[in-house]
Motif scaffolding. Structure first.
Motif, PDB file in Angstrom:
ATOM      1  N   GLY A 134      -2.459  10.978 -12.404  1.00 22.82           N
ATOM      2  CA  GLY A 134      -2.725  10.120 -11.257  1.00 22.82           C
ATOM      3  C   GLY A 134      -2.970  10.933 -10.008  1.00 22.82           C
ATOM      4  O   GLY A 134      -3.856  10.621  -9.200  1.00 22.82           O
ATOM      5  N   GLY A 135      -2.201  12.018  -9.838  1.00 16.41           N
ATOM      6  CA  GLY A 135      -2.387  12.879  -8.672  1.00 16.41           C
ATOM      7  C   GLY A 135      -3.736  13.550  -8.656  1.00 16.41           C
ATOM      8  O   GLY A 135      -4.381  13.673  -7.608  1.00 16.41           O
ATOM      9  N   ASP A 136      -4.189  13.988  -9.838  1.00 14.87           N
ATOM     10  CA  ASP A 136      -5.525  14.592  -9.936  1.00 14.87           C
ATOM     11  C   ASP A 136      -6.594  13.571  -9.555  1.00 14.87           C
ATOM     12  O   ASP A 136      -7.563  13.899  -8.853  1.00 14.87           O
ATOM     13  CB  ASP A 136      -5.794  15.058 -11.373  1.00 14.87           C
ATOM     14  CG  ASP A 136      -4.854  16.145 -11.840  1.00 14.87           C
ATOM     15  OD1 ASP A 136      -4.350  16.899 -10.991  1.00 14.87           O
ATOM     16  OD2 ASP A 136      -4.622  16.236 -13.063  1.00 14.87           O
ATOM     17  N   TRP A 137      -6.442  12.367 -10.043  1.00 15.29           N
ATOM     18  CA  TRP A 137      -7.418  11.298  -9.790  1.00 15.29           C
ATOM     19  C   TRP A 137      -7.541  11.039  -8.298  1.00 15.29           C
ATOM     20  O   TRP A 137      -8.638  10.878  -7.765  1.00 15.29           O
ATOM     21  CB  TRP A 137      -6.975  10.042 -10.529  1.00 15.29           C
ATOM     22  CG  TRP A 137      -8.053   9.067 -10.869  1.00 15.29           C
ATOM     23  CD1 TRP A 137      -9.404   9.264 -10.823  1.00 15.29           C
ATOM     24  CD2 TRP A 137      -7.863   7.728 -11.332  1.00 15.29           C
ATOM     25  NE1 TRP A 137     -10.071   8.132 -11.228  1.00 15.29           N
ATOM     26  CE2 TRP A 137      -9.156   7.169 -11.555  1.00 15.29           C
ATOM     27  CE3 TRP A 137      -6.744   6.941 -11.593  1.00 15.29           C
ATOM     28  CZ2 TRP A 137      -9.324   5.859 -12.011  1.00 15.29           C
ATOM     29  CZ3 TRP A 137      -6.910   5.648 -12.058  1.00 15.29           C
ATOM     30  CH2 TRP A 137      -8.200   5.116 -12.255  1.00 15.29           C
ATOM     31  N   VAL A 138      -6.408  11.038  -7.620  1.00 15.93           N
ATOM     32  CA  VAL A 138      -6.423  10.808  -6.174  1.00 15.93           C
ATOM     33  C   VAL A 138      -7.090  11.961  -5.446  1.00 15.93           C
ATOM     34  O   VAL A 138      -8.040  11.770  -4.667  1.00 15.93           O
ATOM     35  CB  VAL A 138      -4.991  10.606  -5.640  1.00 15.93           C
ATOM     36  CG1 VAL A 138      -4.977  10.665  -4.111  1.00 15.93           C
ATOM     37  CG2 VAL A 138      -4.434   9.258  -6.107  1.00 15.93           C
ATOM     38  N   GLU A 139      -6.597  13.171  -5.684  1.00 13.73           N
ATOM     39  CA  GLU A 139      -7.029  14.316  -4.883  1.00 13.73           C
ATOM     40  C   GLU A 139      -8.454  14.757  -5.177  1.00 13.73           C
ATOM     41  O   GLU A 139      -9.167  15.208  -4.282  1.00 13.73           O
ATOM     42  CB  GLU A 139      -6.061  15.489  -5.084  1.00 13.73           C
ATOM     43  CG  GLU A 139      -4.662  15.222  -4.557  1.00 13.73           C
ATOM     44  CD  GLU A 139      -4.649  14.836  -3.080  1.00 13.73           C
ATOM     45  OE1 GLU A 139      -5.447  15.425  -2.303  1.00 13.73           O
ATOM     46  OE2 GLU A 139      -3.858  13.947  -2.704  1.00 13.73           O
ATOM     47  N   SER A 140      -8.886  14.629  -6.424  1.00 13.84           N
ATOM     48  CA  SER A 140     -10.206  15.136  -6.798  1.00 13.84           C
ATOM     49  C   SER A 140     -11.289  14.067  -6.846  1.00 13.84           C
ATOM     50  O   SER A 140     -12.461  14.388  -7.062  1.00 13.84           O
ATOM     51  CB  SER A 140     -10.130  15.821  -8.180  1.00 13.84           C
ATOM     52  OG  SER A 140      -9.271  16.939  -8.128  1.00 13.84           O
ATOM     53  N   TYR A 141     -10.901  12.789  -6.658  1.00 11.45           N
ATOM     54  CA  TYR A 141     -11.903  11.729  -6.746  1.00 11.45           C
ATOM     55  C   TYR A 141     -11.713  10.640  -5.685  1.00 11.45           C
ATOM     56  O   TYR A 141     -12.606  10.387  -4.880  1.00 11.45           O
ATOM     57  CB  TYR A 141     -11.866  11.120  -8.149  1.00 11.45           C
ATOM     58  CG  TYR A 141     -12.752   9.906  -8.335  1.00 11.45           C
ATOM     59  CD1 TYR A 141     -14.143  10.007  -8.263  1.00 11.45           C
ATOM     60  CD2 TYR A 141     -12.197   8.648  -8.588  1.00 11.45           C
ATOM     61  CE1 TYR A 141     -14.965   8.888  -8.440  1.00 11.45           C
ATOM     62  CE2 TYR A 141     -13.002   7.528  -8.772  1.00 11.45           C
ATOM     63  CZ  TYR A 141     -14.379   7.646  -8.697  1.00 11.45           C
ATOM     64  OH  TYR A 141     -15.169   6.553  -8.863  1.00 11.45           O
TER      65      TYR A 141
END
Length: 453
Positions: free
Chosen positions: A87-94
């Protein structure tokens, strides 16, 4: 009001999560003017709350095509499509870059408090469809806002309304009184304070879906390094062949792997499970532990903490002045409900749908994303992206594109709530009455594994 040119008004999108931001990107692509209201302080606020959980889907499956075009124009670098983001990747990278690309079209810290027709409450028929929508909101500083909109797309999700522990859909007696001991999210055991809350404790995990699997596996891993950590898995139904989802047949391999991990966890001794257990009461004991009491009077052993993962519900309160056509069971649009009924469908057997199935008697208002599914757990991000593509086309007057299907979903196992309501456990002694049946959950390593959300 009738003299206002609707084409000059914005399309209000409620929620700056994955589907709300995708809706804005599609509206921009169609030459329309979106205005996104997000209650949180940052885009993807709900996703940030489960930033530690890994998605079932790869990057290729959680990036909307119109959003990608908008991002690419701003120099965005696409993540490796075959990998599984958290979820953190989804937020920060997208999600954060997408909100930045949309610029002042996204208003953070702004909570929508009501939507109606200008000059018309729910009762009034006269010239109703000719009136623009009026949207009321409150900004972070407490100031009240009111503006007109040509259409409203509600992508606010269901995260703010988790289901209660009670087996009848209501809070169990004592659930509110012991709220400080009950969590409604998958715990982030990387956080020292959260880890200390469950380490060496006995925790009841209530629920039968992927979130419950994820919590059980995380607690099992904790038990490997923190002696005395145990879990009690509380299921309202019996254990059947569908309890663990699609397994190796699931074309979302990460979700299948999670179900298989939960199944493989049986008999190692880190957790017990009770089946056919519908909670009626949560009692406090003299030693500060809690006991769960079923509707038939069956009682669990004492536990220190409770994690309730029984799904989510849509907040329809701020839409009360609109005439929404919702299914009485699922609280989903009536045309969509038969297509997503979790008693019949999994994520992959839901037919792709768009503006037609999401329409209401109230013209130009749409519930999209997880909220459109009401209480059904069978939602995938890909489905939401197809929804808003179709809706943007419909609002732009391109009805051929709105009706066209541009999505093929993978075949999957049942996403949640599988099995007949009173289906007996496949193991002996799984009746909803009498003494609870016990199973065992083993420790499973999480590192580097896509475990779903």
């Amino acid at each position: 009001m009738t003299s206002i040119d609707a084409a000059e008004l914005p399309v209000v999108v409620i929620g700056a999560g994955p589907i709300g931001l995708a809706a804005a990107a599609h509206l921009v692509e169609r030459g329309l003017n979106p205005l996104v209201f997000e209650a949180g302080a940052a885009a993807g606020a709900a996703v940030r709350d489960w930033s530690h959980v890994r998605l079932f889907s790869t990057w290729d499956e959680v990036i909307d095509p119109a959003a990608e075009k908008l991002l690419a124009a701003n120099g965005w670098q696409r993540p490796d499509g075959a990998t599984y983001p958290t979820g953190g990747d989804w937020v920060e990278s997208y999600l954060k870059p997408l909100a930045d690309a949309l610029g002042d079209r996204v208003r953070l810290g702004t909570t929508v408090t009501g939507v109606s027709r200008a000059g018309r409450d729910r009762v009034v028929d006269a010239d109703r469809d000719e009136q623009p929508f009026t949207v009321h909101a409150v900004a972070a500083d407490g100031s009240e806002l009111r503006l007109l909109a040509r259409a409203v797309v509600d992508a606010s999700g269901t995260w703010a309304k988790p289901g209660p522990a009670g087996g009848n859909g209501l809070h169990a007696v004592g659930e509110r009184a012991h709220a400080q001991r009950i969590a409604y999210r998958v715990p982030d055991l990387r956080d020292p304070e959260t880890r200390a809350r469950y380490a060496g404790k006995r925790t009841a995990v209530v629920g039968s879906g992927a979130s419950a699997f994820t919590a059980l596996v995380a607690l099992a891993e904790l038990a490997a390094s923190e002696p005395g950590t145990r879990a009690l898995w509380v299921l309202r139904r019996g254990v059947t062949s569908a309890t663990y989802g699609g397994g190796s047949s699931d074309q979302l391999p990460a979700r299948g792997a999670l179900g298989l991990a939960a199944k493989a966890a049986v008999d190692a001794g880190h957790a017990d499970a009770v089946t056919g257990f519908r909670i009626a009461e949560i009692e406090a004991n003299a030693d500060s532990t809690l006991t769960l009491v079923a509707e038939d009077g069956t009682r669990t052993e004492p536990v220190d903490e409770v994690i309730t993962l029984t799904g989510f519900r849509p907040d329809l309160s701020f839409l009360d002045e609109l005439r929404l056509d919702l299914d009485a069971r699922l609280q989903a649009p009536v045309e969509l409900a038969p297509l997503i009924d979790p008693n019949v469908h999994s994520c992959g057997t839901v037919y792709p749908h768009g503006a037609k199935e999401l329409s209401h008697g109230e013209k130009n208002v749409y519930l999209v994303g997880m909220k459109s599914y009401g209480r059904a757990p069978t939602f995938l991000a890909m489905t939401g992206y197809e929804q808003v593509r179709s809706i943007a086309a419909a609002l732009a007057g391109d009805h051929e594109a709105a009706e066209r299907v541009e999505l093929t979903l993978p075949e999957t196992g049942v996403c949640g709530g599988s099995g007949l309501f009173d289906a007996p456990a496949e193991e002996e002694g799984g009746s909803c009455c009498g003494a609870p049946e016990t199973l065992q959950i083993e420790t499973i390593g999480l590192a580097g594994r896509p475990v779903g959300s």
